[in-house]
Design an enzyme around this catalytic site. Structure first.
Site, PDB file in Angstrom:
ATOM      1  N   ASP A 263       1.038  -1.374   0.294  1.00 49.26           N
ATOM      2  CA  ASP A 263      -0.052   0.089  -0.162  1.00 49.26           C
ATOM      3  C   ASP A 263       0.694   1.462  -0.440  1.00 49.26           C
ATOM      4  O   ASP A 263       0.150   2.334  -1.061  1.00 49.26           O
ATOM      5  CB  ASP A 263      -0.421   0.288   1.366  1.00 49.26           C
TER       6      ASP A 263
ATOM      7  N   HIS B 223      -4.673  -3.368   6.229  1.00 45.95           N
ATOM      8  CA  HIS B 223      -4.124  -3.521   4.891  1.00 45.95           C
ATOM      9  C   HIS B 223      -5.407  -3.992   4.435  1.00 45.95           C
ATOM     10  O   HIS B 223      -6.327  -5.426   3.726  1.00 45.95           O
ATOM     11  CB  HIS B 223      -3.399  -4.945   5.187  1.00 45.95           C
TER      12      HIS B 223
END
Ligand code: NAD
Ligand code: LMR
Length: 326
Positions: free
Chosen positions: A159, A187
């Site tokens: 990410d 996440h």
């Protein structure tokens, strides 16, 4: 010659591992003069495919790779393990959220946590990649009480990398000039990519972009990037996930560089008011094989709300698997 480092990879016949294991064996993760042995864990039906991976490792003639064990027995795979990359878990398909995998994958991480607790090296460094990564790491931590919780981390580096590229493309500047991006929280689609502390060539990033793009395009696009890849590829990200795992471990083992921060899912110590014990992604610096949360950042109301939303989701996930904690 240095003593070999024992690296365990689970889900070793899967898509991510097909990239990851070869990069590890080449020395990219541990360094060019560090010998290693690989212990590869799979479920029984995948042992045939894993035999093929082993043959390809042998055919690569990696000078640093001293031994390869393939097994479906967690106690053999984690025996004396110094580093464990927990990849083995079901990936999501189209239309699913990562937390929909909790039921399917949680038991994997409780039994592997117990095996790690019994047989791994006491200083083992663990990275959980299998989804939902934060809560799976929490399950490992709660099933491996003899391992220091600081040694158990979850992957949000993918990410982080996605955020770097989105910003670099938007402002047409090289990724190397961008520092101090942060991923807060889970996440998942509630994660919060934060640019409030980000620097481009040493100066603040936010004045270089318009707020509308940041709030309504960049944040949702990073949050949904995994789903976009599943839609485009028909399978979840693999090479970029393997790359992020290598980068996470490089930072942890060899240090974060040039005043930059890295995003890591780590057991919360209560920093920024985040509930203690949750596995939450924070900005971290790494040195001497250790990581530390970057403290005392100013957090505005916008960030505070986003950080709380992803914390709430992690609390819900934790409560759903609390029966697996020892
Ligand atoms: P995959 O299905 O190709 O491979 C998973 C492998 O795990 C399979 O070979 C399977 O047999 C094995 N496995 C299942 N149960 C196991 C067990 N108990 N022990 C050992 N191995 C076991 O999936 P993939 O694409 O490699 O993805 C693996 C996981 O990583 C998924 O959960 C995916 O969602 C996750 N992922 C996380 C991130 C992240 O950024 N954190 C990124 C990409 C993918
Ligand atoms: C990703 O972010 O690409 C992975 O977690 C796979 C997924 O399910 O999105």
């Amino acid at each position: 010659m240095k003593k070999p480092v024992c690296v365990t990879v689970t889900g070793a016949a899967g898509q991510i591992s097909y990239s990851l294991i070869f990069r590890i064996a080449s020395g990219e993760m541990l360094g060019p003069d560090q010998p290693l042995i690989l212990k590869l864990l799979e479920i029984k039906p995948a042992l045939g495919a894993l035999r093929g991976v082993k043959m390809e490792l042998e055919d690569s003639a990696f000078p640093l790779l001293q031994d390869i064990t393939c097994t479906d027995n967690a106690e053999i795979a984690f025996k004396d393990s110094d580093i464990a990359l927990l990849v083995g878990a079901r990936p999501r398909g189209k239309g699913m959220e990562r937390k929909d995998l909790l039921e399917a994958n949680a038991n994997i991480f409780s039994s592997q946590g117990k095996a790690i607790n019994e047989v791994a090296a006491r200083k083992i460094k663990i990275l959980v990649v299998g989804n939902p990564a934060n809560t799976n790491a929490l399950i490992v931590a709660n099933n491996a009480p003899s391992i220091d919780q600081k040694q158990i981390t979850a992957m949000t580096r993918l990410d982080h990398n996605r955020s770097l590229t989105q910003l670099a493309q938007k402002i047409d500047r090289p990724i190397a000039q961008i520092k101090r991006v942060i991923i807060w929280g889970n996440h998942s689609s509630t994660q919060y990519p934060d640019l409030h502390h980000c620097l481009v060539g040493g100066t603040p990033a936010l004045p270089l972009i318009d707020n509308e793009w940041y709030v309504n395009q960049m944040i949702p696009s990073v949050q949904q990037r995994g789903a976009s890849i599943i839609k485009a590829r028909g399978a979840s990200s693999a090479a970029s996930a393997s790359n992020a795992a290598i980068m996470h471990m490089q930072s942890w083992l060899h240090g974060s560089k040039d005043g930059d921060w890295v995003s890591m899912g780590v057991v919360s110590d209560g920093s920024y008011g985040i509930e203690k014990g949750l596995v939450y992604s924070f900005p971290c610096t790494c040195a001497d094989g250790d990581w530390n949360i970057v403290k005392n950042l100013e957090i505005n109301m916008f960030s505070r709300q986003k950080m709380a939303a992803t914390e709430t989701e992690l609390i819900e996930e934790r409560d759903a698997v609390a029966h697996l904690f020892t």
